[in-house]
Every structure is written in C-alpha cells, then in structure tokens.
Design an enzyme around this catalytic site. Structure first.
Site, PDB file in Angstrom:
ATOM      1  N   ALA A   1     -72.353  -3.217  27.775  1.00  0.00           N
ATOM      2  CA  ALA A   1     -72.635  -4.007  28.977  1.00  0.00           C
ATOM      3  C   ALA A   1     -72.414  -3.198  30.243  1.00  0.00           C
ATOM      4  O   ALA A   1     -73.156  -3.348  31.222  1.00  0.00           O
ATOM      5  CB  ALA A   1     -71.767  -5.264  28.995  1.00  0.00           C
TER       6      ALA A   1
ATOM      7  N   GLY B   1     -72.852  -9.841  22.717  1.00  0.00           N
ATOM      8  CA  GLY B   1     -71.854 -10.395  23.622  1.00  0.00           C
ATOM      9  C   GLY B   1     -71.605  -9.472  24.795  1.00  0.00           C
ATOM     10  O   GLY B   1     -72.474  -8.694  25.184  1.00  0.00           O
ATOM     11  N   GLU B   2     -70.434  -9.567  25.388  1.00  0.00           N
ATOM     12  CA  GLU B   2     -69.998  -8.777  26.544  1.00  0.00           C
ATOM     13  C   GLU B   2     -70.707  -9.167  27.841  1.00  0.00           C
ATOM     14  O   GLU B   2     -70.292  -8.785  28.921  1.00  0.00           O
ATOM     15  CB  GLU B   2     -70.222  -7.268  26.326  1.00  0.00           C
ATOM     16  CG  GLU B   2     -69.448  -6.655  25.190  1.00  0.00           C
ATOM     17  CD  GLU B   2     -69.640  -5.148  25.102  1.00  0.00           C
ATOM     18  OE1 GLU B   2     -70.253  -4.553  26.026  1.00  0.00           O
ATOM     19  OE2 GLU B   2     -69.171  -4.552  24.122  1.00  0.00           O
ATOM     20  N   GLY B   3     -71.813  -9.903  27.768  1.00  0.00           N
ATOM     21  CA  GLY B   3     -72.665 -10.148  28.925  1.00  0.00           C
ATOM     22  C   GLY B   3     -73.950  -9.363  28.853  1.00  0.00           C
ATOM     23  O   GLY B   3     -74.743  -9.365  29.800  1.00  0.00           O
TER      24      GLY B   3
END
Length: 353
Positions: free
Chosen positions: A100, A316-318
């Site tokens: 990310a 995930g993570e953004g």
C-alpha cells in the site's frame, strides 16, 4: 458519559448535499462525450460533490490511514501467522516497503499508519492505542463498551485533523493479524448470515483452519445472540480496534464533509458498522473494489454501493482504495478540462427511455 457524547455526535451528522450532486451530474451531461460513458468515475465525482457539499470538487490532497491492531482471537489458531507481523508491516508503511505504501507513492497520496491497538509498541508508528490488542472473543467479549467508544472516537478525531490539514480524500486501510476473523464475525452478525457463508481463508488457512475459524465465529455469535443485538454490542463482543477506528473514520468523514474510500473486506465491515450507527454516513462513502473474501460483495450490496474494480484482490492495507485514486484523478481532470457540447458547437446527447 463517553457513549452519550458519541451518540450526540452521530445526531449532528447531516446527509450529503443532493443539490451539489445534481449540479455535478448536470456538468457531466454537458461534457462532449456519450452520456454516463465514464461509469464509476462519473458516479465517484458526483458522490464527492455530495460529500464535500460543493459541485466544485477537490481531489488533489489524498491520504491513506491504515488502522493497525491485534486481535486476541488468534489464540484459537485461526491465522497462519503470529501477531508479530502486525508491527512489522506497520513499520513498513513508513519505509515504503509495504504494497500500500508503494502504491501511495505512485498515486501521489500520503500515508499515516495508526497504532490503535497493536500488541507491542513501535518507535515510529503514531500511537493512539486503546489497549494492547483485544481479548480473545472465544473466551469473553473482545473489548469493553468504553474501549469501543474510544476507538470509534480515534477515527472521528483523525478525520477532523485531516480536514484541518486540507485533505480532500481519505482512504481507509488496516493491518492486523486475525482481522478477517473479527470482520467475518461482525459482518455475519450485522447481516444475519451464518458464519459459514461469510468466512474465508484470510491470508491463507488450510481447510482445517478455515473450519476452526468458522466454528469459533459461529459459537461466539450464538453465545451472545448477536443476530438480535444492536451494532455497538456486536462490535464489543467480536470486533477489533481496527474495525472501530475505520468506522470512526467513516463517521468523521460524514461529520466533517470529507469523502472516505472503502478498501476491501475489513474496511467494508467498518463502513457497514458506520452506516448502521448513522445511515447518513453512507453518503460520504465510495466503494473502490470488491475483495475475494466471501462476505465482501454481500456487504457492498447491503450498502448499495458499486465498486470501481473487481480485480481479484484481497491484500488489505488499503491497497484497493489507493488503486482507485488514479481513476478519481482522471475523472476529476475530465470533469474540469473537457469541452462541453456548447463549446464545440455540437448537439448534446439526450437521455433516451
């Protein structure tokens, strides 16, 4: 007292500006191209107009806020890796060594990881810790009522700070080993769908591990009768501090008129929780992609939001939210720079039945 003040804040949130949204759509329809031909990009700019309460949309200053927290339920063997990974990745956000963070650099976005509940302290990650991880919800509630309200307020307060710092768009992200378990539990309870239909392998569980994960979630839901409980009770029993902080970001975005981007599964659970606590908050959300996790599409359908991307992502993570930043930038550039039908003296397209 904290809960009373929190609920008073929710009551001050107003819906998005429908007039600004319509003005934005009128501008889109005047641009010299086929009507609605940019799809999600047009819708996103219109939603941003409604969220910012102005058809003069602003998208230049962007940030990703990953909420980092650990989850006591990992003690049940529902993950492939240990909690030490949470802190490692949280630090990597700052060194541009996470997926990310690299994507943020390419998208021209800042990144601000928050320790809202990691099991250890790290020297550089901004500390807004509620506790050193949640408790194991297989043994008792994950957090107290006071802890969940404080975690929600972390997100709301951050949104206020980011507004004051001039940010136009906030992307939500997370890091926390075990958070697909907490997210599956919260989503299952809020949507009233059995855990077996809402739970995936996360970062890579075996079939045996997946079955254990489903069992742990369903037993907790049944123990506290969570299908019948209100959202704050669900969050306290089986949620995570990262989910609460993300939900707070969505609520804060609505309060301070900043559009907030939903990332994948965990982030969308935070969005669903925020919308259940304050339905008007949905007007300030943008869906960016649909995760491969089983519950992801169901949650976006419950929010009545269309994602920009269906790219098979589940990192995930953004990462999915940051991947949508360039689409927003391109949409904004066309919105402002492309000629109208009047300017090029061409008859405009008409809406057809």
């Amino acid at each position: 007292m904290e809960e009373v003040q929190f609920k008073q804040i929710l009551e001050t949130i107003d819906p998005g500006d429908g007039k600004a949204k319509e003005l934005c759509r009128t501008r889109w329809n005047s641009i010299a191209k086929p009507l609605h031909s940019l799809g999600w990009m047009e819708d996103a700019i219109a939603r941003i107009a409604a969220a910012q309460h102005s058809a003069d949309v602003q998208t230049a200053k962007k940030i990703l806020v990953p909420m980092c927290a650990d989850n006591g339920v990992v003690a049940e063997g529902v993950t492939q890796t240990g909690q030490e990974v949470t802190a490692i990745v949280a630090e990597n956000f700052l060194d541009e060594k996470s997926c990310a963070a690299i994507m943020c650099r390419l998208a021209g976005a800042d990144i601000r990881p928050i320790d809202i509940g990691m099991a250890v302290d790290t020297p550089r990650v901004e500390k807004r810790k509620i506790a050193y991880g949640t408790k194991n919800f297989a043994k008792g509630p994950a957090m107290t009522r006071g802890e969940e309200i404080r975690a929600l307020m972390v997100g709301i307060d951050l949104a206020k700070e980011l507004k004051e710092q001039g940010y136009h768009l906030i992307a939500t992200g997370e890091m926390g080993i075990g958070n697909t378990t907490t997210s599956s539990a919260v989503a299952s309870a809020l949507l009233g769908v059995p855990a077996v239909e809402m739970t995936g392998r996360g970062a890579g569980l075996s079939s045996e591990g997946l079955n254990k994960k489903i069992r742990v979630i369903q037993e907790a839901i049944d123990r506290w009768k969570l299908y019948e409980e209100e959202p704050l009770a669900v969050l306290a029993c089986v949620g995570g501090f990262d989910i609460a902080g993300i939900a707070g970001l969505f609520l804060g975005g609505a309060l301070y008129h900043i559009p907030v981007l939903i990332d994948g599964f965990i982030s969308s659970v935070g969005a669903l929780l925020a919308a259940r606590l304050c339905p008007a908050a949905r007007d300030y959300m943008l869906a960016t992609h649909v995760s491969k996790e089983p519950a992801a599409r169901r949650i976006l359908e419950a929010l009545a939001l269309e994602p920009a991307l269906d790219a098979g992502m589940c990192l995930g993570e953004g990462s999915g939210a940051v991947a949508a930043f360039p689409l927003i930038d391109m949409g904004a550039e066309i919105y402002y720079q492309m000629s109208t039908f009047d300017q090029i003296q061409v008859e405009a397209y008409q809406e057809l039945c």
